[in-house]
Design an enzyme around this catalytic site. Structure first.
Site, PDB file in Angstrom:
ATOM      1  NE  ARG A  82      -3.282  -0.109   2.678  1.00  0.00           N
ATOM      2  CZ  ARG A  82      -3.918  -0.481   4.172  1.00  0.00           C
ATOM      3  NH1 ARG A  82      -4.154  -0.993   4.582  1.00  0.00           N
ATOM      4  NH2 ARG A  82      -4.473   1.192   4.312  1.00  0.00           N
ATOM      5  CE  LYS A 104      -1.868   3.014   6.638  1.00  0.00           C
ATOM      6  NZ  LYS A 104      -1.958   3.308   7.876  1.00  0.00           N
ATOM      7  CG  HIS A 140       5.620 -17.765   4.634  1.00  0.00           C
ATOM      8  ND1 HIS A 140       5.438 -18.182   3.655  1.00  0.00           N
ATOM      9  CD2 HIS A 140       6.128 -17.710   5.576  1.00  0.00           C
ATOM     10  CE1 HIS A 140       6.906 -18.583   3.761  1.00  0.00           C
ATOM     11  NE2 HIS A 140       7.413 -18.708   4.546  1.00  0.00           N
ATOM     12  CE1 TYR A 160      -1.514  -3.731   7.637  1.00  0.00           C
ATOM     13  CE2 TYR A 160      -1.799  -3.390   9.962  1.00  0.00           C
ATOM     14  CZ  TYR A 160      -1.603  -3.038   8.454  1.00  0.00           C
ATOM     15  OH  TYR A 160      -2.303  -1.116   8.856  1.00  0.00           O
ATOM     16  CG  ASN A 183      12.755 -14.262   9.654  1.00  0.00           C
ATOM     17  OD1 ASN A 183      12.883 -15.069   8.461  1.00  0.00           O
ATOM     18  ND2 ASN A 183      11.530 -14.975  10.788  1.00  0.00           N
ATOM     19  CB  ALA A 216       3.785 -17.557   9.107  1.00  0.00           C
ATOM     20  CG  ASN A 238       0.476   0.548  14.632  1.00  0.00           C
ATOM     21  OD1 ASN A 238      -0.177   0.353  13.777  1.00  0.00           O
ATOM     22  ND2 ASN A 238       1.753   0.093  14.154  1.00  0.00           N
ATOM     23  CE1 TYR A 239      -7.600   4.303  15.075  1.00  0.00           C
ATOM     24  CE2 TYR A 239      -9.275   2.244  14.090  1.00  0.00           C
ATOM     25  CZ  TYR A 239      -8.698   4.085  14.398  1.00  0.00           C
ATOM     26  OH  TYR A 239      -9.563   4.498  13.853  1.00  0.00           O
ATOM     27  CB  SER A 254       4.693 -18.361  13.383  1.00  0.00           C
ATOM     28  OG  SER A 254       5.211 -19.801  14.276  1.00  0.00           O
TER      29      SER A 254
END
Length: 221
Positions: free
Chosen positions: A82, A100, A112, A115, A126, A129, A135-136, A154
């Site tokens: 994004r 983003k 993998h 977000y 690293n 997955a 953080n909102y 992961s």
């Protein structure tokens, strides 16, 4: 420049290409797109207002919007970058990953199902997955910072802590840890945030939080 099938490329703006660029079928270019020498673009990509540096590879089925991708980086398949994201030289963004408004450092990997948003990620990090940055708090976005050489296991949520001047209180989200987690982020105060420390274990984290809580408040390093 080599185009796999000239009848199946859609240029809706300006496309600038270096030497030895390869573009596969069904790619759409929007706005101003710059491709450096030796860039490979796989099939079924949508790329808008972005610069992709030399020798980078964009695998199939990605959406890239207003981003900078460094030399030798690899994105995809099925990645979404994004606006205002930067992928450093040699970085790797894998399948079903969304980035983003974040800066991913040199040679760092988000391979993998993850977000990463509103974050600064150092070099040689690293991220395992199923990792997400939380953080909102429902009203405000905060920055997550992950230091160079950190390892995120992961199934990890990097969650927000709100701190007032008297005590530590979980704010917005509680911290949750995946089984393989070896480091976690980020605390926010009204004036500063603390960032993820490289090689910090879960036990180190707990003791650090408890020490600060016992002293009463505080943020910082």
């Amino acid at each position: 420049m080599t185009v796999a099938d000239p009848s199946r490329i859609d240029i809706r703006g300006e496309l600038f290409c270096g030497k030895d660029v390869f573009i596969d079928i069904n790619t759409v270019f929007l706005g101003r797109v710059v491709l450096g020498d030796g860039v490979t673009i796989g099939s079924n990509n949508v790329i808008s207002d972005s610069e992709i540096s030399s020798s980078a590879k964009i695998l199939s089925n990605c959406v890239i919007q207003n981003c900078f991708i460094g030399r030798g980086a690899q994105v995809g398949p099925f990645s979404h970058l994004r606006p205002e994201s930067v992928i450093g030289d040699g970085g790797k963004i894998g399948n079903f990953v969304e980035i983003k408004k974040s800066n991913i450092g040199t040679m760092s990997k988000v391979n993998h199902l993850s977000y990463v948003g509103d974050s600064v990620v150092g070099e040689h990090v690293n991220i395992g997955a199923g990792t997400i940055t939380c953080n909102y708090d429902g009203e405000n976005k905060y920055k997550t910072v992950i230091e160079s050489n950190s390892f995120i296991g992961s199934g990890t949520r990097l969650n927000l802590f709100a701190i007032n001047e008297f005590d530590w209180q979980p704010g917005g989200f509680n911290a949750e840890y995946g089984d393989a987690m070896s480091a976690v982020s980020n605390w926010h105060t009204s004036v500063s945030y603390t960032h993820l420390r490289a090689h910090e274990t879960r036990e180190d984290l707990v003791w650090r939080v408890m020490r600060v809580k016992k002293k009463g408040g505080g943020g910082g390093g």
